[in-house]
Design an enzyme around this catalytic site. Sequence first.
Site, PDB file in Angstrom:
ATOM      1  N   SER A 120       7.282 -36.704  31.936  1.00 26.49           N
ATOM      2  CA  SER A 120       7.822 -38.021  32.279  1.00 26.49           C
ATOM      3  C   SER A 120       7.050 -39.132  31.575  1.00 26.49           C
ATOM      4  O   SER A 120       5.842 -39.026  31.369  1.00 26.49           O
ATOM      5  CB  SER A 120       7.737 -38.211  33.791  1.00 26.49           C
ATOM      6  N   TYR A 143      11.740 -43.625  29.270  1.00 27.75           N
ATOM      7  CA  TYR A 143      12.519 -44.661  29.950  1.00 27.75           C
ATOM      8  C   TYR A 143      12.821 -45.733  28.927  1.00 27.75           C
ATOM      9  O   TYR A 143      11.990 -46.020  28.052  1.00 27.75           O
ATOM     10  CB  TYR A 143      11.715 -45.279  31.100  1.00 27.75           C
ATOM     11  N   THR A 169      16.250 -41.354  29.890  1.00 27.78           N
ATOM     12  CA  THR A 169      16.792 -41.496  31.244  1.00 27.78           C
ATOM     13  C   THR A 169      17.437 -42.871  31.399  1.00 27.78           C
ATOM     14  O   THR A 169      16.782 -43.898  31.224  1.00 27.78           O
ATOM     15  CB  THR A 169      15.670 -41.321  32.286  1.00 27.78           C
ATOM     16  N   LYS A 264      19.949 -38.575  29.856  1.00 28.97           N
ATOM     17  CA  LYS A 264      19.843 -38.062  31.236  1.00 28.97           C
ATOM     18  C   LYS A 264      20.297 -39.115  32.239  1.00 28.97           C
ATOM     19  O   LYS A 264      19.857 -40.271  32.161  1.00 28.97           O
ATOM     20  CB  LYS A 264      18.383 -37.690  31.528  1.00 28.97           C
ATOM     21  N   HIS A 288      19.607 -38.285  39.376  1.00 27.47           N
ATOM     22  CA  HIS A 288      18.175 -38.497  39.599  1.00 27.47           C
ATOM     23  C   HIS A 288      17.748 -37.887  40.935  1.00 27.47           C
ATOM     24  O   HIS A 288      16.869 -38.386  41.631  1.00 27.47           O
ATOM     25  CB  HIS A 288      17.874 -39.996  39.584  1.00 27.47           C
TER      26      HIS A 288
HETATM   27  C1  LIG Z   1       9.043 -37.113  42.732  1.00 31.88           C
HETATM   28  C2  LIG Z   1      10.078 -37.266  41.644  1.00 31.88           C
HETATM   29  C3  LIG Z   1       9.805 -38.067  40.549  1.00 31.88           C
HETATM   30  C4  LIG Z   1      10.762 -38.203  39.530  1.00 31.88           C
HETATM   31  N1  LIG Z   1      10.449 -38.937  38.411  1.00 31.88           N
HETATM   32  C5  LIG Z   1      11.335 -38.977  37.377  1.00 31.88           C
HETATM   33  C6  LIG Z   1      10.971 -39.602  36.148  1.00 31.88           C
HETATM   34  O1  LIG Z   1       9.866 -40.098  35.985  1.00 31.88           O
HETATM   35  N2  LIG Z   1      11.890 -39.608  35.154  1.00 31.88           N
HETATM   36  C7  LIG Z   1      13.137 -39.047  35.298  1.00 31.88           C
HETATM   37  O2  LIG Z   1      13.952 -39.079  34.369  1.00 31.88           O
HETATM   38  N3  LIG Z   1      13.489 -38.426  36.450  1.00 31.88           N
HETATM   39  C8  LIG Z   1      12.614 -38.368  37.471  1.00 31.88           C
HETATM   40  N4  LIG Z   1      12.949 -37.695  38.624  1.00 31.88           N
HETATM   41  C9  LIG Z   1      14.273 -37.035  38.725  1.00 31.88           C
HETATM   42  C10 LIG Z   1      14.199 -35.595  38.201  1.00 31.88           C
HETATM   43  O3  LIG Z   1      14.000 -35.575  36.818  1.00 31.88           O
HETATM   44  C11 LIG Z   1      15.491 -34.824  38.500  1.00 31.88           C
HETATM   45  O4  LIG Z   1      16.591 -35.548  37.992  1.00 31.88           O
HETATM   46  C12 LIG Z   1      15.719 -34.547  39.995  1.00 31.88           C
HETATM   47  O5  LIG Z   1      14.507 -34.294  40.648  1.00 31.88           O
HETATM   48  C13 LIG Z   1      16.654 -33.347  40.170  1.00 31.88           C
HETATM   49  O6  LIG Z   1      16.941 -33.121  41.509  1.00 31.88           O
HETATM   50  P1  LIG Z   1      16.175 -32.048  42.445  1.00 31.88           P
HETATM   51  O7  LIG Z   1      14.860 -32.685  42.799  1.00 31.88           O
HETATM   52  O8  LIG Z   1      17.092 -31.903  43.602  1.00 31.88           O
HETATM   53  O9  LIG Z   1      16.008 -30.790  41.641  1.00 31.88           O
HETATM   54  C14 LIG Z   1      12.012 -37.555  39.638  1.00 31.88           C
HETATM   55  C15 LIG Z   1      12.272 -36.736  40.747  1.00 31.88           C
HETATM   56  C16 LIG Z   1      11.312 -36.579  41.739  1.00 31.88           C
HETATM   57  C17 LIG Z   1      11.611 -35.661  42.894  1.00 31.88           C
END
Ligand SMILES: Cc1cc2nc3c(=O)[nH]c(=O)nc-3n(C[C@H](O)[C@H](O)[C@H](O)COP(=O)(O)O)c2cc1C
Length: 402
Positions: A120, A143, A169, A264, A288
């Site tokens: 990330s 981002y 993203t 994404k 997300h």
């Molecule tokens: C704690 C956390 C932090 C996240 N941070 C980012 C991020 O920095 N960038 C991003 O594109 N998605 C981020 N996401 C989204 C994840 O990339 C992903 O889309 C999502 O967790 C998928 O769903 P799931 O948790 O049900 O598997 C984050 C998700 C979580 C749970």
Amino acid sequence: MPGAFRYRLAGTGREARTVEDLRRRARRAVPRMVWAYIDGGAEDMRTVAANRLAFDRWCLRQRVLTGHPARDDLRVEIGGDTLELPVILAPTGLTGLTHWRGELAVARGAERAGTRMVLSSAATYSLEELGAGTEADHWFQLYPWRDHDLMGSLMGRAAAAGMRTLFVTVDVPVQGGRELELRHGLATPPVLTPLRVLDAAVRPRWWYGFLRHQRVSLRNLVDEGGAANAVRSVGRQAGLIRADLSWHDIEWMREQWRGALFVKGILEPDDAVRALDAGADGVVVSNHGGRQLDGAMASLDALPGIADAVAGRGQVLFDGGVRRGSDVIKALCLGADAVCIGRPFLYGLAVRGEAGVADVLRILRAEIARTMTLMGVHHVADLDRSWVVPARQSPIPGTEAR
Ligand SMILES: Cc1cc2nc3c(=O)[nH]c(=O)nc-3n(C[C@H](O)[C@H](O)[C@H](O)COP(=O)(O)O)c2cc1C
């Protein structure tokens, strides 16, 4: 070993058999503030729930006596890399809050299983630390920050660290309403009450790692200086994200980035087509994990329409609510080339660091292979829509009149 004793040992629940087992343990392993960050979502968390429920609307088909042996080859090619299983570890920011080894442990766990992690932009380990601490070439998530120089510099550093695949993203024009996090004091700076300090202190393993290593800053941005200097810790990145982003910015990123580029955060077929027109190699169907627009449709519901619109012009990745091997299979049947998981590996990480991440991938791998064998499918590439049927709405035909 006598049967009863063996049963008791199993009953202590030391061995995690499912992602849900790890989730239960993870909840106890980290303070409530961190749990709200990992497991929470936006507002009323309707989309978090919708992501899971969507899988129940599909049934898998079962063909018997196919003459195929049980199969363990789950390889897929994504963005030019061969992955040993169709599961990628999604980008998650501030992973050092879950466990002080953070993104480094996640990347190593991914390597053990022969797959990749997407680092990330909001990671607590830098691109260079990851490059030095891992064997495989992992992927990077960007981002769309306000500042083109900052984006250009991050892409240059990612390429120099050996990364060839970029996720951009696009579903964070503004931070989602993460009310649960605020309720538990996760703000900048964190709101620490005596009770919250006590809540952390009763988890000495987590507390010690946290205090000793302090993996809480957005390490890649801290190293950048300039516009990124403003960003030091939890939550502050929101000010740098561009709300007025357009497809021209994706075209600009395409010009800068030589490797595979995935957009994404796509939920609409038209947007998927525009992403490909802008030069993307593929899209990630994602809301997300329900952390952004609450009330957005379940990712799985968006997937078939997007796969139809993409029609083989690019690759389709998927995330949101995957907790079982059978969920992975349903997503592949509905048009995904591979899936990403977010929270599941954070559960494993919270419980036992890198080994816990490897546990999650081991569990999912075994479930995928077993499910394919039970279905009578031989190759991952054979999974298509003919292998799923919509679950029937009640009443079940033939039972109405009773
Ligand atoms: C704690 C956390 C932090 C996240 N941070 C980012 C991020 O920095 N960038 C991003 O594109 N998605 C981020 N996401 C989204 C994840 O990339 C992903 O889309 C999502 O967790 C998928 O769903 P799931 O948790 O049900 O598997 C984050 C998700 C979580 C749970």
